[in-house]
Motif scaffolding. Sequence first.
Motif, short mmCIF file in Angstrom:
data_model
loop_
_atom_site.label_atom_id
_atom_site.label_comp_id
_atom_site.label_asym_id
_atom_site.label_seq_id
_atom_site.Cartn_x
_atom_site.Cartn_y
_atom_site.Cartn_z
N ARG A 216 0.83 -1.21 0.00
CA ARG A 216 0.00 0.00 0.00
C ARG A 216 0.87 1.26 0.00
O ARG A 216 0.51 2.26 -0.62
CB ARG A 216 -0.94 -0.02 1.20
N LYS A 217 2.00 1.19 0.65
CA LYS A 217 2.92 2.34 0.67
C LYS A 217 3.47 2.65 -0.72
O LYS A 217 3.98 3.75 -0.97
CB LYS A 217 4.06 2.09 1.66
N LEU A 218 3.37 1.68 -1.62
CA LEU A 218 3.86 1.86 -2.99
C LEU A 218 2.72 2.18 -3.95
O LEU A 218 2.85 2.01 -5.16
CB LEU A 218 4.59 0.59 -3.44
N TRP A 219 1.60 2.64 -3.41
CA TRP A 219 0.39 2.88 -4.20
C TRP A 219 0.67 3.73 -5.44
O TRP A 219 0.28 3.38 -6.55
CB TRP A 219 -0.66 3.57 -3.33
N ASP A 220 1.34 4.86 -5.27
CA ASP A 220 1.56 5.77 -6.39
C ASP A 220 2.39 5.13 -7.49
O ASP A 220 2.14 5.35 -8.68
CB ASP A 220 2.24 7.06 -5.90
N LYS A 221 3.37 4.33 -7.10
CA LYS A 221 4.20 3.66 -8.10
C LYS A 221 3.38 2.63 -8.87
O LYS A 221 3.51 2.51 -10.10
CB LYS A 221 5.41 3.01 -7.43
N TYR A 222 2.53 1.90 -8.16
CA TYR A 222 1.66 0.93 -8.84
C TYR A 222 0.71 1.65 -9.81
O TYR A 222 0.47 1.18 -10.92
CB TYR A 222 0.85 0.12 -7.83
N GLN A 223 0.17 2.77 -9.39
CA GLN A 223 -0.74 3.51 -10.26
C GLN A 223 -0.04 3.97 -11.53
O GLN A 223 -0.60 3.92 -12.63
CB GLN A 223 -1.33 4.71 -9.51
N MET A 224 1.19 4.40 -11.39
CA MET A 224 1.97 4.82 -12.55
C MET A 224 2.17 3.64 -13.52
O MET A 224 2.03 3.78 -14.73
CB MET A 224 3.33 5.35 -12.10
N CYS A 225 2.46 2.47 -12.95
CA CYS A 225 2.67 1.29 -13.79
C CYS A 225 1.36 0.84 -14.45
O CYS A 225 1.36 0.44 -15.63
CB CYS A 225 3.25 0.15 -12.96
N TYR A 226 0.25 0.89 -13.71
CA TYR A 226 -1.03 0.55 -14.31
C TYR A 226 -1.38 1.50 -15.45
O TYR A 226 -1.92 1.09 -16.48
CB TYR A 226 -2.14 0.56 -13.25
N GLU A 227 -1.09 2.77 -15.25
CA GLU A 227 -1.38 3.75 -16.30
C GLU A 227 -0.63 3.39 -17.58
O GLU A 227 -1.19 3.44 -18.68
CB GLU A 227 -0.98 5.14 -15.83
N GLU A 228 0.62 3.00 -17.44
CA GLU A 228 1.39 2.64 -18.63
C GLU A 228 0.86 1.36 -19.27
O GLU A 228 0.79 1.25 -20.48
CB GLU A 228 2.87 2.48 -18.29
N VAL A 229 0.46 0.40 -18.45
CA VAL A 229 -0.13 -0.83 -18.98
C VAL A 229 -1.37 -0.51 -19.81
O VAL A 229 -1.54 -1.01 -20.94
CB VAL A 229 -0.48 -1.80 -17.83
N LEU A 230 -2.27 0.29 -19.27
CA LEU A 230 -3.51 0.63 -19.98
C LEU A 230 -3.22 1.38 -21.28
O LEU A 230 -3.89 1.16 -22.29
CB LEU A 230 -4.42 1.46 -19.08
#
Length: 293
Positions: A216-230
């Motif tokens: 959860r502390k890495l939320w922003d990094k995961y969101q960035m990666c999901y954005e690139e995936v999409l």
Amino acid sequence: MKTIKTDDFRITSKINIKDLPTTVDIQSNKKELKAALRDVSKDLAEIQNAMYAYGKYSVLFCIQGMDTAGKDSLIREVFKEFNVRGIVAHSFKKPTDLELKHDYLWRHYIALPARGKFGIFNRTHYENVLVTRVHPNYLMYENMPGIDSVEDVNDAFWDRRFEEINAFEKHIADNGTIIFKFFLNLSKDEQKNRLLRRLNRPDKQWKFSSDDLKERKLWDKYQMCYEEVLNRSSKVHAPWFNIPADDKPAARYIVAKILYDTLKQYADIKEPELPAKEKANIGLYKQELENEN
């Protein structure tokens, strides 16, 4: 109930993940949503039965989302009306020793559904550009040529992975696999609420892990990666759908409706007819059975 339109959820152009909704008002209560989901699930099951008999297409159902997004329960509820012979589910976790002896897509290739079946990937081949991107040290277990340290993992490496994943999906789509990719878009506040519910309910505490809080502390990094995936992998033959996931019943119904509305457009998915000779003799076969002693 508000009409669900598939195109309202399909990713068709470059997005900013912060602009994608995590909630949607479909003007229905939980009871109505449950009944609507049951009806569309039955309709889906009929399509699946015809697809199983027809044997020309398969369906690959991919689902991704942050922890607590509701992946498991969505799969359970959407597919509960299906005949078990026509559906196979895979949950991809940490690669096994055998899987690590192959390339990263191998375990996904061998899990693909046969023609006539639905295959579910609960967490998918996209973990290889999500979790491994957030935690590049995991790549060291893959023992790849030219990747001897995290410093060797550069932009060119990730570009190649996206090209390989897109090529993988294009290949299976060209050979009769209908691909759906669903991103369960959960808000950070709702994830907090769900984690607290797990901790507050003794019957749900087994689902909790302290690693959930670390991730959860890495939320922003995961969101960035999901954005690139999409942005890099939503294709006409393998589209991503953004599914607002803060409301579980609504998310389940939306996913089921997208599946049904898309698959019913395949006019050639239908139960095959008996060969002409067999069909001509149906009366004789019935008579033979009815005259048995």
